[in-house]
Design a protein around this motif. Sequence first.
Motif, PDB file in Angstrom:
ATOM      1  N   UNK A  45       1.277   6.842  -1.077  1.00  0.00           N
ATOM      2  CA  UNK A  45       2.124   8.033  -0.961  1.00  0.00           C
ATOM      3  C   UNK A  45       2.130   8.854  -2.245  1.00  0.00           C
ATOM      4  N   UNK A  46       1.818   8.231  -3.367  1.00  0.00           N
ATOM      5  CA  UNK A  46       1.768   8.939  -4.649  1.00  0.00           C
ATOM      6  C   UNK A  46       0.438   9.648  -4.889  1.00  0.00           C
ATOM      7  N   UNK A  47      -0.540   9.438  -4.026  1.00  0.00           N
ATOM      8  CA  UNK A  47      -1.816  10.142  -4.168  1.00  0.00           C
ATOM      9  C   UNK A  47      -1.620  11.613  -3.805  1.00  0.00           C
ATOM     10  N   UNK A  48      -2.185  12.507  -4.597  1.00  0.00           N
ATOM     11  CA  UNK A  48      -2.042  13.949  -4.353  1.00  0.00           C
ATOM     12  C   UNK A  48      -2.537  14.373  -2.975  1.00  0.00           C
ATOM     13  N   UNK A  49      -3.559  13.719  -2.479  1.00  0.00           N
ATOM     14  CA  UNK A  49      -4.166  14.104  -1.206  1.00  0.00           C
ATOM     15  C   UNK A  49      -3.381  13.620   0.009  1.00  0.00           C
ATOM     16  N   UNK A  50      -2.440  12.712  -0.192  1.00  0.00           N
ATOM     17  CA  UNK A  50      -1.677  12.129   0.915  1.00  0.00           C
ATOM     18  C   UNK A  50      -0.529  13.049   1.316  1.00  0.00           C
ATOM     19  N   UNK A  51      -0.498  13.415   2.584  1.00  0.00           N
ATOM     20  CA  UNK A  51       0.598  14.218   3.128  1.00  0.00           C
ATOM     21  C   UNK A  51       1.700  13.283   3.625  1.00  0.00           C
ATOM     22  N   UNK A  52       1.320  12.287   4.393  1.00  0.00           N
ATOM     23  CA  UNK A  52       2.256  11.234   4.789  1.00  0.00           C
ATOM     24  C   UNK A  52       1.472   9.963   5.094  1.00  0.00           C
ATOM     25  N   UNK A  53       2.161   8.839   4.975  1.00  0.00           N
ATOM     26  CA  UNK A  53       1.547   7.520   5.151  1.00  0.00           C
ATOM     27  C   UNK A  53       2.643   6.612   5.685  1.00  0.00           C
ATOM     28  N   UNK A  90      -9.634   7.931  -1.211  1.00  0.00           N
ATOM     29  CA  UNK A  90      -8.519   6.971  -1.115  1.00  0.00           C
ATOM     30  C   UNK A  90      -9.037   5.587  -0.726  1.00  0.00           C
ATOM     31  N   UNK A  91     -10.005   5.544   0.164  1.00  0.00           N
ATOM     32  CA  UNK A  91     -10.533   4.268   0.638  1.00  0.00           C
ATOM     33  C   UNK A  91     -11.259   3.489  -0.460  1.00  0.00           C
ATOM     34  N   UNK A  92     -11.532   4.131  -1.589  1.00  0.00           N
ATOM     35  CA  UNK A  92     -12.192   3.477  -2.727  1.00  0.00           C
ATOM     36  C   UNK A  92     -11.217   3.106  -3.842  1.00  0.00           C
ATOM     37  N   UNK A  93      -9.918   3.325  -3.627  1.00  0.00           N
ATOM     38  CA  UNK A  93      -8.936   3.058  -4.672  1.00  0.00           C
ATOM     39  C   UNK A  93      -8.722   1.561  -4.867  1.00  0.00           C
ATOM     40  N   UNK A  94      -8.151   1.235  -6.013  1.00  0.00           N
ATOM     41  CA  UNK A  94      -7.886  -0.164  -6.338  1.00  0.00           C
ATOM     42  C   UNK A  94      -6.875  -0.777  -5.379  1.00  0.00           C
ATOM     43  N   UNK A  95      -5.876  -0.017  -4.933  1.00  0.00           N
ATOM     44  CA  UNK A  95      -4.878  -0.600  -4.031  1.00  0.00           C
ATOM     45  C   UNK A  95      -5.455  -0.909  -2.655  1.00  0.00           C
ATOM     46  N   UNK A  96      -6.432  -0.143  -2.199  1.00  0.00           N
ATOM     47  CA  UNK A  96      -7.105  -0.479  -0.932  1.00  0.00           C
ATOM     48  C   UNK A  96      -7.966  -1.720  -1.119  1.00  0.00           C
ATOM     49  N   UNK A 131       3.957   3.362   8.043  1.00  0.00           N
ATOM     50  CA  UNK A 131       3.623   2.055   8.602  1.00  0.00           C
ATOM     51  C   UNK A 131       4.595   1.723   9.725  1.00  0.00           C
ATOM     52  N   UNK A 132       4.055   1.273  10.846  1.00  0.00           N
ATOM     53  CA  UNK A 132       4.852   0.880  12.008  1.00  0.00           C
ATOM     54  C   UNK A 132       4.458  -0.535  12.428  1.00  0.00           C
ATOM     55  N   UNK A 133       5.446  -1.303  12.890  1.00  0.00           N
ATOM     56  CA  UNK A 133       5.209  -2.654  13.400  1.00  0.00           C
ATOM     57  C   UNK A 133       5.702  -2.694  14.839  1.00  0.00           C
ATOM     58  N   UNK A 162       0.813  -1.219   0.000  1.00  0.00           N
ATOM     59  CA  UNK A 162       0.000   0.000   0.000  1.00  0.00           C
ATOM     60  C   UNK A 162       0.847   1.269   0.000  1.00  0.00           C
ATOM     61  N   UNK A 163       2.075   1.185   0.485  1.00  0.00           N
ATOM     62  CA  UNK A 163       2.865   2.383   0.750  1.00  0.00           C
ATOM     63  C   UNK A 163       3.094   3.243  -0.495  1.00  0.00           C
ATOM     64  N   UNK A 164       3.672   2.686  -1.515  1.00  0.00           N
ATOM     65  CA  UNK A 164       4.020   3.497  -2.687  1.00  0.00           C
ATOM     66  C   UNK A 164       2.811   4.112  -3.381  1.00  0.00           C
ATOM     67  N   UNK A 165       1.781   3.306  -3.723  1.00  0.00           N
ATOM     68  CA  UNK A 165       0.658   3.936  -4.427  1.00  0.00           C
ATOM     69  C   UNK A 165      -0.087   4.968  -3.572  1.00  0.00           C
TER      70      UNK A 165
END
Length: 97
Positions: A33-41, A68-74, A43-45, A28-31
Amino acid sequence: MTTQLTIVARIEAKPEHTERVRSALIKLLEPTRNEDACINYDLHQDINNPSLFLLYENWKSRELWLAHMETQHIKAYAAATEGAVDNFTVNEMSITG
């Protein structure tokens, strides 16, 4: 005026599916983070509980996060982790103070 939205998502994988969930989250990270609306994304384990993941996200607005929640990667993430997640919690947060 558009208000920035912070998302804190807590994903707890079933222990036997930890690597499957981790792999799907990493995809999920790359696609995202490439969304215009994403400021930061981010992931922590959890160090002591490897089955626990947190996503810390900032979005330009709630409406854009909902898109974003309707995107293909989600949708691909949801399909890849079906039956592998024990608990999933999303907190929608705003800046205070």
